[in-house]
Design an enzyme around this catalytic site. Structure first.
Site, mmCIF file in Angstrom:
data_model
loop_
_atom_site.group_PDB
_atom_site.id
_atom_site.type_symbol
_atom_site.label_atom_id
_atom_site.label_comp_id
_atom_site.label_asym_id
_atom_site.label_seq_id
_atom_site.Cartn_x
_atom_site.Cartn_y
_atom_site.Cartn_z
ATOM 1 C CG LEU A 1 -2.002 -1.122 1.232
ATOM 2 C CD1 LEU A 1 -2.811 -1.048 2.512
ATOM 3 C CD2 LEU A 1 -2.911 -1.018 0.021
ATOM 4 C CB VAL B 1 0.482 6.548 -1.595
ATOM 5 C CG1 VAL B 1 -0.909 6.171 -1.988
ATOM 6 C CG2 VAL B 1 0.888 5.826 -0.310
ATOM 7 C CB SER B 2 6.291 5.668 -2.999
ATOM 8 O OG SER B 2 6.168 5.543 -4.413
ATOM 9 C CG ASP C 1 -19.835 12.926 -7.708
ATOM 10 O OD1 ASP C 1 -20.965 13.065 -8.206
ATOM 11 O OD2 ASP C 1 -19.648 12.432 -6.591
#
Length: 644
Positions: A336, A340-341, A476
């Site tokens: 995980l 997102v490093s 959105d």
């Protein structure tokens, strides 16, 4: 890298007297099998003599280098047109890259081009029909040129000439590109510059429309073409082609406009034939290749046995690790964090214990909305969004945006044990626009505040549409995703559905009923125009005080379609019946409300290409009569929307 213009030699096909020509032999020692080329000396001399006269005589210069004149009184201001285009290797053999180049969706190319699959690779030289919105454009005080505007971002190595010839296949010229981009210096282009490439096209005249000529196809004349062959290919006639293009000489790379009553059906090109001599020369190569493949096959069998043994050993190790929950937890956390490093140096990484303490273990008392909780970290309030691990894309998008009208991400947290992710945002005191508009227990928003909110949201959308590369589509936009701070400044939140990149097609339709653009709902087309449609619905909410969908399930924009068509002089009367009663009691400027209503209607146009851009929307909103500068003891107030 700059490429010099291609030299086109225009040799007339005339009958020459029979001549006995001496030949010379030119031997190239590097040619395979010492093959010899025999070239008649006289033809060699005549060929170079023709080139000399071609370069020295002005009559051979292209006659339409800057475009094709148009007259708005004779044709419609704009029309649907098509360009004939061929897919070429190696970079133009998929619909996606071609649709991105021409700023249209893949189905819009596939349908007229008789293509069934949107994902299958194209065949080299496969013919395509590219839809164009053709317009008569004024380039100076005396000249109108007919073309379709295509926005293109300058890439490394690009020049006007290279893009015109290599990418657009001479459907425009570098001279025309220079004409419509007077602020760009052709010899000093900057990577990332936005340029307009004018694709040559024409709209039928009124007389042509009466003669059942519906489309004029833009076709680039090839050296092997004749007017007769073009007429036969597209189901037109030589007379009608000459009538549209004039009776002058057509040269290779010039655009010919082919009049048709309907688009012809395109067929895929046949496979390239290999001549007998070529196949004979390659016989030895094929035999050698067969031997090589046999050796490779034996090698692969040996490797397959080794791989099977290795797999059995690896599975045993994995089975042992599964028994160890601590090992599983470490692997999940490493995986995980690796996703997102890129974000680690920009955002603070919180611990799960910090967030549990901030929200009393995510107690329901701290729920703001859905899975978003209010929490205090070191005495400061934050909005903490709890979600299963699907925030990687959202983080990647958020790390490249930074604007005052976008909710700021402060940090994140990864719970490897439960595979949860937490996003920590700034906390905005006045909640969502949806709550402030539709919860009558709250303080009522006056018209000036609503107008300022509209401009804040428009500025935020303009930033992600125009100033990010690739462009970001929020997907959105709705009143519940617009948050208000203590000064009633609006900020766009929730990039969970956002997509980086435009003109894509998706089969997975997501969004909120009442805000979804029709083209996205029917065809899955993702573009900035879908955000503009949703923004139009938000404007309707600001004007009417109603929700996007009523209790009967009818969308607010559908009601506008039904009631605001026809003569504009009746719109003001209808507008008063549509407006929020609070605004009528306030006696706000009807002209200001009508201006915003006109913008909303433009945003809701069924044709995405006819909706305004966010740049145009911001400009139009800022022209409202109710914008003002309010000077207080602290200086200029937050409602200085013009200054922003």
């Amino acid at each position: 890298m700059w490429h010099p213009p291609t030299l086109i030699v225009n040799i007339k096909h005339e009958r020459l007297p029979s001549l006995k020509l001496k030949t010379t032999t030119i031997t190239n020692p590097q040619m395979k099998r010492n093959r010899k080329m025999k070239i008649p000396l006289q033809i060699f001399f005549l060929f170079h003599l023709h080139i000399f006269f071609h370069l020295s005589s002005s009559q051979y210069l292209p006659s339409n280098t800057t475009g094709y004149a148009c007259n708005v009184t004779q044709t419609a201001p704009s029309c649907q047109a098509y360009a004939f285009y061929t897919a070429m290797a190696p970079n133009q053999l998929d619909l996606s890259s071609i649709s991105d180049l021409f700023s249209v969706s893949r189905p819009m190319i596939a349908k007229p081009s008789n293509i069934i699959s949107l994902t299958s690779p194209l065949i080299p030289n496969q013919p395509l029909f590219i839809p164009l919105t053709c317009t008569c454009n004024s380039v100076n005080t005396t000249t109108n040129i007919s073309y379709a505007k295509l926005n293109y971002t300058i890439q490394p190595g690009d020049t006007f000439y290279v893009v015109s010839t290599s990418l657009f296949h001479n459907l425009t010229t570098y001279q025309s590109v220079q004409l419509v981009n007077p602020t760009l210096v052709p010899i000093n282009l900057t990577i990332g510059d936005d340029a307009i490439f004018p694709i040559f096209c024409k709209c039928p005249t009124k007389t042509q429309l009466q003669n059942q000529i519906i489309y004029l196809i833009s076709y680039v004349f090839q050296p092997t073409d004749t007017i007769s062959s073009i007429a036969s290919r597209f189901g037109s006639s030589v007379e009608s082609i000459l009538e549209v293009n004039g009776n002058g000489t057509v040269r290779p790379t010039e655009t010919v406009f082919v009049p048709v009553s309907r688009l012809p059906e395109l067929t895929q090109p046949p496979p390239t034939n290999v001549s007998y001599s070529e196949s004979t020369e390659r016989t030895g190569e094929v035999i050698g290749l067969g031997v090589g493949l046999g050796v490779c096959g034996l090698f692969l069998i040996l490797m397959g046995g080794f791989w099977a043994y290795r797999e059995s050993v690896w599975k045993k190790r994995v089975w042992r690790k599964k028994k160890d929950p601590e090992s599983k937890k470490v692997e999940a956390e490493v995986s995980l964090m690796a996703d997102v490093s890129d974000c680690l140096d920009k955002y603070k990484v919180y611990k799960v214990e910090e967030l549990n303490e901030a929200t009393d273990g995510f107690d329901e008392r701290w729920v703001i909305e859905g899975s978003v909780f209010k929490g205090y970290i070191h005495g400061k309030p934050y909005a903490i969004k709890k979600m299963k691990w699907n925030a990687c894309e959202e983080l990647k998008i958020l790390q490249k945006v930074n604007h005052g009208n976008l909710v700021m991400l402060e940090g994140f947290c990864i719970d490897s044990e439960d595979a949860n992710c937490y996003l920590v945002y700034e906390y905005l005191e006045n909640g969502s626009l949806y709550t402030r508009l539709h919860d009558r227990k709250r303080d009522i928003l006056n018209w000036r505040t609503r107008l300022g909110i509209a401009i804040d949201v428009a500025n935020g959308l303009q930033y992600i549409h125009e100033h990010t590369r690739p462009r970001v589509v929020h997907k959105d936009v709705k009143s519940s995703n617009i948050l208000l701070d203590a000064n009633m400044r609006a900020k766009i939140a929730n990039f969970g559905l956002a997509k980086s990149g435009c003109n894509a097609i998706t089969m997975h339709i997501v969004g909120t009923q009442g805000y979804i653009a029709p083209e996205y709902l029917s065809d899955g087309i993702v573009s900035t125009k879908m955000d503009i449609f949703s923004f139009g619905v938000v404007l309707l909410e600001l004007i009417s005080g109603r929700e996007a969908v009523n209790e009967d399930g009818k969308a607010l924009w559908v009601e506008v379609y039904e009631n605001f068509n026809g003569k504009e002089d009746k719109h003001i009367h209808k507008l008063k019946g549509f407006m929020d009663d609070v605004l009528l009691e306030e006696s706000c400027s009807i002209d200001s409300v009508m201006n915003v209503m006109s913008i909303a209607i433009a945003c809701l146009h069924k044709d995405p290409s006819k909706r305004p851009s966010m740049v145009d929307i911001v400009y139009a909103l800022c022209k409202s009569d109710d914008l003002f500068f309010d000077i207080s003891q602290d200086g200029l107030s937050p409602r200085q929307v013009l200054a922003r």
